[in-house]
Motif scaffolding. Structure first.
Motif, mmCIF file in Angstrom:
data_model
loop_
_atom_site.group_PDB
_atom_site.id
_atom_site.type_symbol
_atom_site.label_atom_id
_atom_site.label_comp_id
_atom_site.label_asym_id
_atom_site.label_seq_id
_atom_site.Cartn_x
_atom_site.Cartn_y
_atom_site.Cartn_z
ATOM 1 N N SER A 170 0.860 -1.175 0.000
ATOM 2 C CA SER A 170 0.000 0.000 0.000
ATOM 3 C C SER A 170 0.896 1.225 0.000
ATOM 4 C CB SER A 170 -0.904 -0.007 1.241
ATOM 5 O OG SER A 170 -0.113 -0.022 2.414
ATOM 6 N N GLY A 171 0.303 2.377 0.044
ATOM 7 C CA GLY A 171 1.104 3.587 0.077
ATOM 8 C C GLY A 171 0.981 4.391 -1.192
ATOM 9 N N LEU A 172 2.021 5.164 -1.482
ATOM 10 C CA LEU A 172 1.949 6.156 -2.546
ATOM 11 C C LEU A 172 1.674 5.537 -3.907
ATOM 12 C CD1 LEU A 172 2.311 9.199 -3.105
ATOM 13 C CD2 LEU A 172 4.725 8.735 -3.543
ATOM 14 N N PHE A 173 2.415 4.459 -4.271
ATOM 15 C CA PHE A 173 2.329 3.898 -5.618
ATOM 16 C C PHE A 173 1.599 2.562 -5.687
ATOM 17 C CE2 PHE A 173 6.523 6.225 -5.793
ATOM 18 C CZ PHE A 173 6.046 7.287 -6.545
ATOM 19 N N LEU A 174 1.481 1.868 -4.578
ATOM 20 C CA LEU A 174 1.034 0.480 -4.614
ATOM 21 C C LEU A 174 -0.426 0.328 -4.220
ATOM 22 C CD1 LEU A 174 4.213 -1.181 -3.092
ATOM 23 C CD2 LEU A 174 3.580 -0.972 -5.491
ATOM 24 N N CYS A 175 -1.271 1.197 -4.762
ATOM 25 C CA CYS A 175 -2.702 1.075 -4.498
ATOM 26 C C CYS A 175 -3.246 -0.147 -5.239
ATOM 27 C CB CYS A 175 -3.433 2.324 -4.934
ATOM 28 S SG CYS A 175 -3.190 2.764 -6.659
ATOM 29 N N GLU A 176 -4.122 -0.880 -4.582
ATOM 30 C CA GLU A 176 -4.708 -2.065 -5.192
ATOM 31 C C GLU A 176 -5.926 -1.653 -6.014
ATOM 32 O OE1 GLU A 176 -5.229 -5.435 -2.693
ATOM 33 O OE2 GLU A 176 -3.546 -4.924 -1.402
ATOM 34 N N THR A 177 -5.934 -2.047 -7.279
ATOM 35 C CA THR A 177 -7.038 -1.739 -8.178
ATOM 36 C C THR A 177 -7.468 -3.025 -8.875
ATOM 37 O OG1 THR A 177 -5.669 -1.317 -10.131
ATOM 38 C CG2 THR A 177 -5.974 0.513 -8.596
ATOM 39 N N SER A 178 -8.469 -2.906 -9.732
ATOM 40 C CA SER A 178 -8.925 -4.080 -10.485
ATOM 41 C C SER A 178 -7.891 -4.511 -11.516
ATOM 42 C CB SER A 178 -10.257 -3.771 -11.180
ATOM 43 O OG SER A 178 -10.104 -2.655 -12.048
ATOM 44 N N ASP A 179 -6.952 -3.617 -11.836
ATOM 45 C CA ASP A 179 -5.925 -3.918 -12.838
ATOM 46 C C ASP A 179 -4.553 -3.738 -12.181
ATOM 47 O OD1 ASP A 179 -4.516 -4.421 -15.122
ATOM 48 O OD2 ASP A 179 -4.872 -2.454 -16.023
ATOM 49 N N ASN A 180 -4.190 -4.684 -11.329
ATOM 50 C CA ASN A 180 -2.951 -4.530 -10.574
ATOM 51 C C ASN A 180 -1.965 -5.655 -10.828
ATOM 52 O OD1 ASN A 180 -4.173 -6.635 -9.263
ATOM 53 N ND2 ASN A 180 -4.059 -5.750 -7.207
ATOM 54 N N ARG A 181 -2.087 -6.333 -11.976
ATOM 55 C CA ARG A 181 -1.161 -7.402 -12.336
ATOM 56 C C ARG A 181 0.022 -6.840 -13.105
ATOM 57 N NH1 ARG A 181 -2.542 -12.953 -12.447
ATOM 58 N NH2 ARG A 181 -4.178 -13.316 -10.907
ATOM 59 N N ILE A 182 1.190 -7.442 -12.881
ATOM 60 C CA ILE A 182 2.379 -7.098 -13.648
ATOM 61 C C ILE A 182 3.069 -8.386 -14.073
ATOM 62 C CG2 ILE A 182 2.767 -4.879 -12.486
ATOM 63 C CD1 ILE A 182 5.003 -6.323 -10.895
ATOM 64 N N ASN A 183 3.816 -8.312 -15.170
ATOM 65 C CA ASN A 183 4.668 -9.409 -15.630
ATOM 66 C C ASN A 183 6.108 -8.924 -15.624
ATOM 67 O OD1 ASN A 183 2.577 -11.363 -16.355
ATOM 68 N ND2 ASN A 183 2.042 -9.909 -17.963
ATOM 69 N N GLY A 184 7.031 -9.826 -15.333
ATOM 70 C CA GLY A 184 8.429 -9.447 -15.331
ATOM 71 C C GLY A 184 9.314 -10.659 -15.141
ATOM 72 N N TYR A 185 10.523 -10.428 -14.655
ATOM 73 C CA TYR A 185 11.459 -11.532 -14.464
ATOM 74 C C TYR A 185 12.422 -11.186 -13.339
ATOM 75 C CZ TYR A 185 14.255 -8.539 -17.574
ATOM 76 O OH TYR A 185 14.913 -7.472 -18.139
ATOM 77 N N GLU A 186 12.938 -12.234 -12.693
ATOM 78 C CA GLU A 186 13.891 -12.092 -11.606
ATOM 79 C C GLU A 186 15.273 -12.571 -12.057
ATOM 80 O OE1 GLU A 186 12.046 -13.272 -7.511
ATOM 81 O OE2 GLU A 186 11.290 -14.669 -9.022
ATOM 82 N N ILE A 187 16.306 -11.821 -11.657
ATOM 83 C CA ILE A 187 17.704 -12.236 -11.834
ATOM 84 C C ILE A 187 18.452 -11.756 -10.595
ATOM 85 C CG2 ILE A 187 19.750 -12.184 -13.311
ATOM 86 C CD1 ILE A 187 18.083 -11.065 -15.560
ATOM 87 N N HIS A 188 18.650 -12.627 -9.632
ATOM 88 C CA HIS A 188 19.348 -12.179 -8.425
ATOM 89 C C HIS A 188 19.930 -13.362 -7.665
ATOM 90 C CE1 HIS A 188 15.997 -13.287 -5.636
ATOM 91 N NE2 HIS A 188 15.253 -13.023 -6.692
ATOM 92 N N MET A 189 20.956 -13.051 -6.868
ATOM 93 C CA MET A 189 21.630 -14.058 -6.064
ATOM 94 C C MET A 189 21.447 -13.798 -4.570
ATOM 95 S SD MET A 189 25.097 -14.526 -8.336
ATOM 96 C CE MET A 189 25.443 -16.196 -7.816
ATOM 97 N N GLY A 190 20.729 -12.754 -4.202
ATOM 98 C CA GLY A 190 20.498 -12.430 -2.806
ATOM 99 C C GLY A 190 19.145 -12.929 -2.318
ATOM 100 N N ARG A 191 19.044 -13.129 -1.016
ATOM 101 C CA ARG A 191 17.780 -13.475 -0.359
ATOM 102 C C ARG A 191 17.513 -12.389 0.674
ATOM 103 N NH1 ARG A 191 19.170 -16.144 -3.963
ATOM 104 N NH2 ARG A 191 19.062 -18.412 -4.248
ATOM 105 N N THR A 192 16.361 -11.780 0.618
ATOM 106 C CA THR A 192 16.050 -10.648 1.478
ATOM 107 C C THR A 192 14.979 -11.023 2.492
ATOM 108 O OG1 THR A 192 16.644 -9.061 -0.253
ATOM 109 C CG2 THR A 192 15.240 -8.263 1.526
ATOM 110 N N GLU A 193 15.267 -10.766 3.761
ATOM 111 C CA GLU A 193 14.328 -11.026 4.848
ATOM 112 C C GLU A 193 13.701 -9.708 5.297
ATOM 113 O OE1 GLU A 193 16.124 -13.124 8.020
ATOM 114 O OE2 GLU A 193 16.671 -14.871 6.797
ATOM 115 N N LEU A 194 12.393 -9.741 5.500
ATOM 116 C CA LEU A 194 11.648 -8.567 5.936
ATOM 117 C C LEU A 194 11.407 -8.649 7.439
ATOM 118 C CD1 LEU A 194 11.132 -8.738 2.845
ATOM 119 C CD2 LEU A 194 8.812 -7.892 3.283
ATOM 120 N N ALA A 195 11.490 -7.509 8.119
ATOM 121 C CA ALA A 195 11.104 -7.468 9.524
ATOM 122 C C ALA A 195 9.628 -7.853 9.652
ATOM 123 C CB ALA A 195 11.356 -6.071 10.094
#
Length: 518
Positions: free
Chosen positions: A387-412
């Motif tokens: 949520s917040g400034l850019f991540l409002c949920e709407t009826s059209d909130n799908r994205i396509n893309g790809y991942e390329i990374h070697m890190g693993r990120t943990e969230l608090a």
């Protein structure tokens, strides 16, 4: 060997080989042929992930799109991703095999790669009517000729006639053509069947004496003179676009200013092309010594050496500036390595990417990243979860893309992800991605290509417009990425077709010409 082949080599790097290969792929497609691009070895930090999870150079992806084909790692079997001084990660048929020094690669690994390259080329030859092959750098690098696996050795393997390209915009084009031909072996010189002068500005009639000189001096025909084209974009291989003044920005509509931090090891900067192409966006790449000015949005891009590039941000003072802008209310987005930098800390205990084992992040997200040898490369479908400034949920909130990374990120525990991945490599999953700050001003994601989503991109830009007191623009007034790319490929093909003697090129291929028009 069933398909016909032709190869584009250059007198130097950045003479336009990649774009000319894309143009020929689109021309041959328009003429009714099934055509595929091929580059045996590509050194680039701009990469892409195929449907089956293989990593390949972005330039060959663009060329595949021009040819109307789905990208395949066979089109770029060897990808070198520089990680630091004189060393690169080596990606073979889409999968990393380790980091090698320049000396170790050229003397030990490159000769072993020839069988892999030949296998990939043969698969393309069997599946297509023709293959357009791209070289790298110059075939006249005498110190590399013994071990090279991307220029004349590949031309011989493919039995391909070679067209030699020179960039006249940089100056010295005639000398570079003559010098290149002088420095290659006689048999390879005979394989060069024509010359292309690229990026010409001015009155073409004034260049005719130079054409005559080249043909008499070298004994090679000048197949064409391609103008310096403007007004459309074909994605570059590994060159940051020049900062444009964007005189076409419509002042009465207003515009937003987006600053992308130009990291020393920046990767996948083509993520931001759709933003730059929007009519109401001024997109700038900011380097050391540059001024962030007063951006409406700051983006931290991907990096092949995230900890090293974060150390650069600290040394240059850019890190402190980014944090200060955030405190003053400027939103910040991080993509892949940029997302990792936004967190509290980055750890590399096994020295996967850097010799620095640990470094504090910018602290704009409550996350911690640890690098690991296993590389994640996958196409994804996701939806907005934060949520917040850019991540409002709407009826059209799908994205396509790809991942390329070697890190693993943990969230608090109290940090919300930015997206939820719903499909990975064609399989349904439910996996959190990225993070968003509690105030919504900062978010990061591992997903490349999020700005290719027309609806997501326009909502983001319109959010920035509203913050400036500007009226939002309707989607009908703005960019549709896929349609724009197709139009640009057709424009490129039209310019190059009108500039080259295509009947001579078909003659070199041993073909009569188009089998259809369109």
């Amino acid at each position: 060997m069933s398909a016909k082949t032709i190869m584009i080599q250059g007198t130097a790097s950045h003479v336009g080989k990649s774009v000319l290969v894309a143009a020929l792929c689109r021309i041959f497609k328009q003429d009714g042929y099934r055509v595929a691009p091929f580059k045996s070895q590509n050194m680039a930090l701009n990469s892409f992930v195929t449907r089956d999870g293989g990593e390949m150079g972005r330039a060959q992806v663009v060329q595949a799109e021009a040819a109307g084909l789905e990208p395949s790692v066979d089109m770029n079997p060897i990808l070198l991703k520089p990680t630091g001084h004189a060393s690169s990660q080596v990606v073979v048929l889409g999968k990393p095999v380790g980091n090698l020094s320049a000396m170790g690669y050229h003397t030990d690994y490159a000769p072993k790669a020839l069988a892999i390259i030949e296998g990939a080329l043969n698969r393309l030859l069997a599946a297509n009517d023709m293959v357009v092959i791209e070289g790298a750098g110059s075939p006249a690098e005498v110190n590399l000729q013994e071990h090279e696996i991307v220029n004349m050795r590949i031309a011989r393997m493919a039995q391909a006639p070679v067209l030699l390209v020179a960039d006249i915009d940089k100056g010295g084009a005639l000398a570079s053509v003559v010098g290149t031909l002088e420095l290659i072996a006689p048999d390879d010189r005979a394989r060069v069947r024509g010359i292309i002068i690229n990026k010409f500005r001015g009155d073409i009639s004034l260049f005719q004496p130079a054409v005559k000189f080249l043909e008499e001096k070298t004994g090679k025909p000048v197949i064409g003179v391609v103008p310096y084209f403007q007004g459309f974009r074909v994605q570059e291989e590994d060159t940051i676009p020049e900062d444009r003044s964007r005189a076409e920005l419509v002042e009465e509509q207003g515009w937003v200013d987006i600053a992308v931090v130009n990291l020393p090891h920046i990767s996948n900067f083509t993520d931001f092309d759709p933003l730059e192409d929007e009519p109401d966006v001024r997109l700038r790449y900011v380097s050391k010594g540059s001024n962030l000015d007063e951006p409406d949005l700051i983006i931290l891009p991907g990096s092949k050496n995230t900890i090293g590039d974060l150390a650069f941000l600290n040394r240059s003072g850019l890190a402190a500036q980014i944090v200060e802008f955030y405190r003053r209310g400027t939103p910040v987005i991080g993509i892949c390595g940029g997302f990792q930098m936004l967190g509290r800390e980055l750890n590399d205990p096994l020295h996967t990417e850097s010799e620095i084992p640990r470094l504090d992040g910018l602290g704009l997200l409550d996350t911690s990243t640890t690098f690991a040898p296993e590389k994640i490369t996958t196409q994804v479908e996701a939806e907005v979860a934060g949520s917040g400034l850019f991540l409002c949920e709407t009826s059209d909130n799908r994205i396509n893309g790809y991942e390329i990374h070697m890190g693993r990120t943990e969230l608090a525990p109290d940090v919300r992800p930015a997206f939820t991945i719903l499909v990975r490599s064609g399989e349904k999953v439910f996996f959190p991605d990225g993070a968003v700050s509690p105030d919504g001003l900062v978010f990061g994601t591992y997903i490349h290509g999020i700005f290719d989503s027309d609806s997501f991109r326009r909502r983001l830009i319109n959010t920035l417009r509203r913050r400036k007191g500007l009226e939002p623009l309707q989607a009908s007034d703005t960019l549709l990425v896929h349609e724009q790319r197709e139009r640009d490929f057709d424009k490129l093909a039209a310019v190059v077709r009108s500039s080259l003697a295509m009947e001579k090129i078909y003659g070199l291929l041993g073909m009569e010409g188009p089998i259809c028009h369109g």
